[in-house]
Design an enzyme around this catalytic site. Structure first.
Site, short mmCIF file in Angstrom:
data_model
loop_
_atom_site.label_atom_id
_atom_site.label_comp_id
_atom_site.label_asym_id
_atom_site.label_seq_id
_atom_site.Cartn_x
_atom_site.Cartn_y
_atom_site.Cartn_z
N GLY A 119 34.17 49.62 37.95
CA GLY A 119 34.64 50.74 38.76
C GLY A 119 33.79 51.97 38.51
O GLY A 119 32.68 52.10 39.01
N GLY A 120 34.31 52.88 37.68
CA GLY A 120 33.68 54.18 37.44
C GLY A 120 32.19 54.11 37.12
O GLY A 120 31.40 54.87 37.69
N HIS A 141 43.84 44.24 44.15
CA HIS A 141 43.48 45.20 43.10
C HIS A 141 44.75 45.93 42.66
O HIS A 141 45.63 46.19 43.48
CB HIS A 141 42.44 46.19 43.64
CG HIS A 141 41.85 47.03 42.56
ND1 HIS A 141 42.50 48.14 42.05
CD2 HIS A 141 40.70 46.92 41.85
CE1 HIS A 141 41.75 48.67 41.09
NE2 HIS A 141 40.66 47.94 40.95
N GLY A 168 39.93 52.57 34.08
CA GLY A 168 39.69 54.02 34.04
C GLY A 168 40.11 54.70 32.75
O GLY A 168 40.14 55.93 32.67
N ASN A 227 32.91 48.10 42.34
CA ASN A 227 34.00 48.57 43.19
C ASN A 227 33.83 50.08 43.29
O ASN A 227 34.24 50.82 42.41
CB ASN A 227 35.34 48.20 42.54
CG ASN A 227 36.52 48.68 43.36
OD1 ASN A 227 36.37 49.14 44.50
ND2 ASN A 227 37.72 48.58 42.81
N TRP A 228 33.16 50.50 44.39
CA TRP A 228 32.85 51.92 44.56
C TRP A 228 34.08 52.66 45.06
O TRP A 228 34.35 52.70 46.26
CB TRP A 228 31.71 52.10 45.57
CG TRP A 228 30.36 51.81 45.03
CD1 TRP A 228 30.04 51.45 43.75
CD2 TRP A 228 29.11 51.86 45.74
NE1 TRP A 228 28.69 51.27 43.63
CE2 TRP A 228 28.09 51.51 44.83
CE3 TRP A 228 28.77 52.15 47.06
CZ2 TRP A 228 26.76 51.45 45.20
CZ3 TRP A 228 27.44 52.10 47.43
CH2 TRP A 228 26.44 51.76 46.50
N LYS A 229 34.79 53.29 44.12
CA LYS A 229 35.97 54.06 44.51
C LYS A 229 35.47 55.46 44.87
O LYS A 229 35.55 56.38 44.07
CB LYS A 229 36.97 54.11 43.36
CG LYS A 229 37.39 52.72 42.87
CD LYS A 229 38.34 52.81 41.70
CE LYS A 229 38.41 51.51 40.96
NZ LYS A 229 39.36 51.54 39.84
N GLU A 255 41.83 42.08 35.40
CA GLU A 255 41.72 43.52 35.18
C GLU A 255 43.03 44.02 34.59
O GLU A 255 43.98 44.33 35.35
CB GLU A 255 41.47 44.26 36.50
CG GLU A 255 40.15 43.97 37.14
CD GLU A 255 39.70 45.13 38.02
OE1 GLU A 255 38.64 45.70 37.73
OE2 GLU A 255 40.39 45.49 38.98
N SER A 258 37.08 49.45 32.54
CA SER A 258 36.26 50.26 31.63
C SER A 258 34.98 49.56 31.16
O SER A 258 34.54 49.75 30.03
CB SER A 258 37.09 50.71 30.42
OG SER A 258 38.14 51.55 30.84
N GLU A 283 45.37 48.89 42.13
CA GLU A 283 45.67 50.12 42.89
C GLU A 283 46.33 49.78 44.23
O GLU A 283 47.20 50.50 44.71
CB GLU A 283 44.37 50.93 43.08
CG GLU A 283 43.97 51.59 41.77
CD GLU A 283 42.47 51.70 41.55
OE1 GLU A 283 41.70 51.66 42.52
OE2 GLU A 283 42.07 51.84 40.37
P1 13P Z 1 36.92 51.17 35.80
O1 13P Z 1 35.65 50.38 35.55
O2 13P Z 1 36.68 52.56 36.26
O3 13P Z 1 37.85 51.06 34.64
O4 13P Z 1 37.65 50.47 37.05
C1 13P Z 1 37.81 49.11 37.03
C2 13P Z 1 38.22 48.66 38.36
O5 13P Z 1 39.28 49.01 38.85
C3 13P Z 1 37.30 47.80 39.08
O6 13P Z 1 37.93 47.19 40.16
#
Ligand code: 13P
Length: 228
Positions: free
Chosen positions: A211-212, A86, A159, A7-9, A153, A190, A88
């Site tokens: 994510g990150g 998600h 994060g 998930n490229w934020k 999640e 994470s 967010e």
């Molecule tokens: P992180 O891997 O940065 O914790 O983010 C997880 C995420 O939201 C993937 O959708």
């Protein structure tokens, strides 16, 4: 087959996308790799040898909805998958379970495979069964489980660098698998190259949603190696 979803934020770095696409194309992975960039970057995946997904979609097929992307449009852009619900999207854009379910229906209709994200907030941690049960109520018994992927999640893990213990995660996964035995189940929150192996070792975990760490190409390659 195990699944690794990125998930490229990320916003505003087309050059980085091109670099990543090039690097990922060199990987011979056993796992299915799905990259979900922001919709504005979906046009940069020509000749990509893995899969692409969207981070969101709208629930209407067409019409005047400024700023929204329909499942049909995303499909035409090459997406095979779409992340829905998600945390967010739920927290910042106030998406309700009902709205997420409408999006899920619209995506399935276009054969865009949904990845439904569920997870409890920190203050709901002691109450995760009720929270997850509620978030899943529109799917259990209603969805063709083979067509829908679910991602657990925990919001407190996204994060933060904090992941559930193996026993905590094992309990959640067996609860989810009992409800959705035929759906693939991912863990997200994470995930990194150090913990991916242990997470994948938990019975019922079919893959990871990253994510990150998916924005650090060496780390992401190592995660893929751990998962495959
Ligand atoms: P992180 O891997 O940065 O914790 O983010 C997880 C995420 O939201 C993937 O959708």
């Amino acid at each position: 087959m195990s699944i690794v979803v990125a998930n490229w934020k990320m916003n505003g770095n087309v050059f980085l996308v091109k670099q990543f696409v090039h690097r990922l194309n060199e990987i011979e992975a056993i796992s299915k790799i799905i990259v979900c960039p922001p919709a504005a970057l979906l046009g940069n995946f020509e000749n990509f040898k893995h899969f692409i997904g969207a981070q969101n979609c709208f629930y209407e097929e067409s019409g005047a909805f400024t700023g929204e992307n329909s499942p049909k449009l995303l499909k035409e852009l090459g997406c095979g998958y779409v992340l829905l619900g998600h945390s967010e999207r739920r927290a910042i854009f106030h998406e309700s379970d009902e709205m997420i379910c409408q999006k899920w229906r619209a995506a399935v209709k276009q054969s865009l495979q949904p990845i439904i994200c569920v997870g409890e907030k920190l203050e709901e941690r002691g109450n995760w069964k009720d929270v997850l049960g509620h978030q899943l109520k529109n799917y259990v018994g209603h969805c063709d489980q083979n067509d829908t992927i679910f991602a657990y999640e925990p919001v407190w893990s996204i994060g933060t660098g904090i992941v559930p213990s193996a026993s905590e995660l094992g309990a959640v996964v067996s609860f989810l698998k009992e409800k959705l035995p035929r759906s693939a189940l991912l863990y997200g929150g994470s995930v990194n190259a150090k913990n991916a192996g242990e997470i994948m070792g938990i019975k019922g975990v079919d893959g990871v949603l990253v994510g990150g760490a998916s924005l650090q190409i060496d780390e992401f390659e190592n995660i893929i190696k751990m998962v495959s």
